[in-house]
Scaffold this motif. Structure first.
Motif, PDB file in Angstrom:
ATOM      1  N   PRO A  79       0.845  -1.191   0.000  1.00 30.84           N
ATOM      2  CA  PRO A  79       0.000   0.000   0.000  1.00 30.84           C
ATOM      3  C   PRO A  79       0.886   1.249   0.000  1.00 30.84           C
ATOM      4  N   PHE A  80       0.297   2.419  -0.243  1.00 29.68           N
ATOM      5  CA  PHE A  80       1.148   3.617  -0.362  1.00 29.68           C
ATOM      6  C   PHE A  80       1.685   4.092   0.979  1.00 29.68           C
ATOM      7  N   ALA A  81       1.220   3.488   2.075  1.00 29.40           N
ATOM      8  CA  ALA A  81       1.774   3.792   3.396  1.00 29.40           C
ATOM      9  C   ALA A  81       2.378   2.527   3.977  1.00 29.40           C
ATOM     10  N   PHE A  82       3.345   2.673   4.898  1.00 29.52           N
ATOM     11  CA  PHE A  82       3.814   1.504   5.654  1.00 29.52           C
ATOM     12  C   PHE A  82       3.353   1.638   7.097  1.00 29.52           C
ATOM     13  N   PHE A  83       3.217   0.467   7.764  1.00 28.37           N
ATOM     14  CA  PHE A  83       2.642   0.462   9.105  1.00 28.37           C
ATOM     15  C   PHE A  83       2.962  -0.867   9.778  1.00 28.37           C
ATOM     16  N   ASP A  84       2.905  -0.876  11.111  1.00 30.01           N
ATOM     17  CA  ASP A  84       3.243  -2.121  11.815  1.00 30.01           C
ATOM     18  C   ASP A  84       2.069  -3.093  11.900  1.00 30.01           C
ATOM     19  N   ASN A  85       0.851  -2.590  11.724  1.00 30.94           N
ATOM     20  CA  ASN A  85      -0.366  -3.409  11.823  1.00 30.94           C
ATOM     21  C   ASN A  85      -0.580  -3.976  13.232  1.00 30.94           C
ATOM     22  N   THR A  86       0.080  -3.394  14.235  1.00 28.19           N
ATOM     23  CA  THR A  86      -0.105  -3.899  15.608  1.00 28.19           C
ATOM     24  C   THR A  86      -0.421  -2.786  16.612  1.00 28.19           C
ATOM     25  N   CYS A  87      -0.140  -1.533  16.308  1.00 28.03           N
ATOM     26  CA  CYS A  87      -0.360  -0.461  17.292  1.00 28.03           C
ATOM     27  C   CYS A  87      -1.854  -0.204  17.473  1.00 28.03           C
ATOM     28  N   GLU A  88      -2.213   0.696  18.376  1.00 31.31           N
ATOM     29  CA  GLU A  88      -3.637   0.863  18.674  1.00 31.31           C
ATOM     30  C   GLU A  88      -4.433   1.398  17.484  1.00 31.31           C
ATOM     31  N   PHE A  89      -3.821   2.248  16.649  1.00 30.30           N
ATOM     32  CA  PHE A  89      -4.551   2.754  15.478  1.00 30.30           C
ATOM     33  C   PHE A  89      -4.686   1.663  14.420  1.00 30.30           C
ATOM     34  N   CYS A  90      -3.612   0.899  14.220  1.00 31.82           N
ATOM     35  CA  CYS A  90      -3.683  -0.202  13.251  1.00 31.82           C
ATOM     36  C   CYS A  90      -4.756  -1.211  13.665  1.00 31.82           C
ATOM     37  N   ARG A  91      -4.846  -1.482  14.968  1.00 34.00           N
ATOM     38  CA  ARG A  91      -5.849  -2.455  15.424  1.00 34.00           C
ATOM     39  C   ARG A  91      -7.262  -1.956  15.184  1.00 34.00           C
ATOM     40  N   GLU A  92      -7.407  -0.624  15.049  1.00 40.14           N
ATOM     41  CA  GLU A  92      -8.722  -0.060  14.705  1.00 40.14           C
ATOM     42  C   GLU A  92      -8.907   0.042  13.192  1.00 40.14           C
ATOM     43  N   GLY A  93      -7.952  -0.496  12.436  1.00 42.98           N
ATOM     44  CA  GLY A  93      -8.053  -0.472  10.975  1.00 42.98           C
ATOM     45  C   GLY A  93      -7.540   0.811  10.359  1.00 42.98           C
ATOM     46  N   ARG A  94      -6.978   1.714  11.146  1.00 43.11           N
ATOM     47  CA  ARG A  94      -6.508   3.013  10.637  1.00 43.11           C
ATOM     48  C   ARG A  94      -5.001   2.962  10.410  1.00 43.11           C
ATOM     49  N   THR A  95      -4.608   2.150   9.451  1.00 46.13           N
ATOM     50  CA  THR A  95      -3.172   1.911   9.290  1.00 46.13           C
ATOM     51  C   THR A  95      -2.414   3.127   8.750  1.00 46.13           C
ATOM     52  N   THR A  96      -3.108   4.071   8.096  1.00 46.20           N
ATOM     53  CA  THR A  96      -2.365   5.270   7.661  1.00 46.20           C
ATOM     54  C   THR A  96      -2.043   6.175   8.845  1.00 46.20           C
ATOM     55  N   ASN A  97      -2.617   5.888  10.008  1.00 47.59           N
ATOM     56  CA  ASN A  97      -2.319   6.674  11.208  1.00 47.59           C
ATOM     57  C   ASN A  97      -1.451   5.889  12.185  1.00 47.59           C
ATOM     58  N   CYS A  98      -0.754   4.877  11.669  1.00 44.20           N
ATOM     59  CA  CYS A  98       0.111   4.038  12.511  1.00 44.20           C
ATOM     60  C   CYS A  98       1.116   4.883  13.291  1.00 44.20           C
ATOM     61  N   LEU A  99       1.341   4.501  14.546  1.00 39.60           N
ATOM     62  CA  LEU A  99       2.302   5.220  15.388  1.00 39.60           C
ATOM     63  C   LEU A  99       3.743   5.006  14.913  1.00 39.60           C
ATOM     64  N   HIS A 100       3.956   3.950  14.128  1.00 42.07           N
ATOM     65  CA  HIS A 100       5.307   3.656  13.637  1.00 42.07           C
ATOM     66  C   HIS A 100       5.340   3.614  12.109  1.00 42.07           C
ATOM     67  N   GLY A 101       4.454   4.393  11.501  1.00 42.04           N
ATOM     68  CA  GLY A 101       4.292   4.311  10.050  1.00 42.04           C
ATOM     69  C   GLY A 101       4.791   5.528   9.310  1.00 42.04           C
ATOM     70  N   GLY A 102       4.475   5.550   8.044  1.00 49.50           N
ATOM     71  CA  GLY A 102       4.850   6.666   7.179  1.00 49.50           C
ATOM     72  C   GLY A 102       4.387   6.368   5.769  1.00 49.50           C
ATOM     73  N   PHE A 103       4.824   7.184   4.827  1.00 52.52           N
ATOM     74  CA  PHE A 103       4.369   7.052   3.447  1.00 52.52           C
ATOM     75  C   PHE A 103       5.547   6.779   2.514  1.00 52.52           C
ATOM     76  N   PHE A 104       5.312   5.927   1.521  1.00 53.81           N
ATOM     77  CA  PHE A 104       6.362   5.663   0.534  1.00 53.81           C
ATOM     78  C   PHE A 104       6.550   6.865  -0.385  1.00 53.81           C
ATOM     79  N   SER A 105       7.774   7.059  -0.834  1.00 53.39           N
ATOM     80  CA  SER A 105       8.037   8.200  -1.716  1.00 53.39           C
ATOM     81  C   SER A 105       9.157   7.901  -2.710  1.00 53.39           C
ATOM     82  N   THR A 106       9.468   6.606  -2.910  1.00 53.53           N
ATOM     83  CA  THR A 106      10.587   6.272  -3.800  1.00 53.53           C
ATOM     84  C   THR A 106      10.239   5.103  -4.723  1.00 53.53           C
ATOM     85  N   ALA A 107       8.952   4.957  -5.065  1.00 55.85           N
ATOM     86  CA  ALA A 107       8.530   3.709  -5.720  1.00 55.85           C
ATOM     87  C   ALA A 107       8.644   3.727  -7.237  1.00 55.85           C
ATOM     88  N   GLN A 108       8.867   4.893  -7.849  1.00 55.76           N
ATOM     89  CA  GLN A 108       9.104   4.904  -9.296  1.00 55.76           C
ATOM     90  C   GLN A 108      10.588   4.594  -9.478  1.00 55.76           C
TER      91      GLN A 108
END
Ligand SMILES: [Zn+2]
Length: 335
Positions: A79-108
């Motif tokens: 996906p266009f963001a990375f995330f741990d899928n385990t923090c409290e926001f990820c557990r609520e399905g809000r993986t773009t708001n992951c506490l240890h996440g961010g956005f990709f910017s080098t995929a081309q």
């Protein structure tokens, strides 16, 4: 990208594993996003430039010592963001708001370092020669973004829908709304080849007019009241104003186009007075990929039809130019 209209293809050092939770992914397909056109118009000229691209599918080449969910050789969707899928926001399905996440910017590019690989990468049981690659790539951004618009707006069989914007996200918001059961889907867009694809994806009406005229047309199609839900898939203020004009009292507007503004009206005459809810945001929520992947694999939906041009890495500057000139809807990059 070095400035407006200035995209160059360059050799840079290969990415390497930096954290035990990283994976290296060789890019099999990437693409140019409508949101990449925002800096293509307006980024300040820069001597260093910035890497571009946030959509990719590929093959895992190497994993860090803490990665267990994917291994070398796996075909994966990022996906266009990375995330741990385990923090409290990820557990609520809000993986773009992951506490240890961010956005990709080098995929081309030919390869990408993927942080939080266990949480981020979704394996797909296909080979590098699969005919499904274009559709799988839409799970990286444009399909899950369109789906996010429809889900956050509460689209169902009981709601009518207006989609503002005939770019790839707008067209896939149509597809997502149809998939969720909407019976009336009005697509606002004025490029016929695009709106024709929108009709194929499920749009029941197309409104080419803009501004007051476009608003009047949508109201005319909906008994004078507008639609229960509006999916704003552009990001510029006029599209937002269009959304205000066509939403039914008590309805919901979901914005998924990256907003190119901070201030927008919310008062008596726009949202408050008519009990309108405003929602939306970045849609890289892992549960969406897991929900939509079987429909892609089993051929029930074909979102990859939004790609109408393929380039190699050297062709990426041309890809930007053609998308910007509206000569291409969405450009697939095959490194
Ligand atoms: Zn998280």
């Amino acid at each position: 990208m070095y400035g407006p209209g200035d995209v160059r293809v360059e050799n840079v050092p290969d990415p390497t594993l930096q954290q035990p939770t990283d994976a290296l992914v060789r890019v099999v397909r990437s693409c140019v996003c409508g949101s990449d056109l925002h800096p293509y118009h307006s980024m300040p000229a820069s001597a260093e430039g910035r890497p571009m691209g946030h959509e990719f599918i590929g093959v895992v080449e190497e994993t860090g010592s803490a990665v267990s969910a994917v291994k070398a050789g796996d075909f994966v969707i990022a996906p266009f963001a990375f995330f741990d899928n385990t923090c409290e926001f990820c557990r609520e399905g809000r993986t773009t708001n992951c506490l240890h996440g961010g956005f990709f910017s080098t995929a081309q590019a030919e390869a990408v370092r993927v942080p939080q690989a266990d949480g981020t990468l979704v394996p797909a049981p296909v080979g590098e020669d699969s005919a499904l690659l274009p559709s799988l790539l839409t799970l990286s951004d444009v399909l899950i973004t369109g789906h996010h618009a429809a889900v956050t707006a509460g689209v169902s069989a009981r709601t009518s829908v207006t989609v503002v914007g005939d770019g790839a996200v707008g067209l896939l918001a149509v597809l997502a709304a149809k998939r969720l059961g909407a019976e009336q889907i009005v697509l606002m867009g004025r490029h016929k080849t695009r709106t024709d694809l929108g009709r194929e994806f499920g749009a029941t009406d197309v409104v080419a007019e803009r501004g007051e005229e476009g608003i009047a047309k949508v109201r005319e199609l909906t008994g004078g009241h507008g639609t229960h839900t509006v999916l704003e898939c552009v990001g510029h203020l006029p599209a937002s104003e269009q959304a205000y004009g066509v939403v039914r009292a008590g309805g919901v507007i979901s914005r998924v186009g990256v907003p190119q503004y901070e201030d927008a009206p919310t008062g008596m005459g726009t949202l408050w007075g008519r009990n309108v809810t405003l929602t939306g945001g970045p849609g890289a929520q892992r549960p969406y990929i897991e929900e939509l992947l079987p429909d892609v694999l089993e051929g029930r939906i074909e979102p990859g039809k939004v790609f109408d041009r393929t380039v190699d890495l050297d062709g990426v500057p041309d890809g930007y130019r053609d998308m910007d000139a509206r000569e291409a809807l969405k450009v697939l990059v095959r490194p």
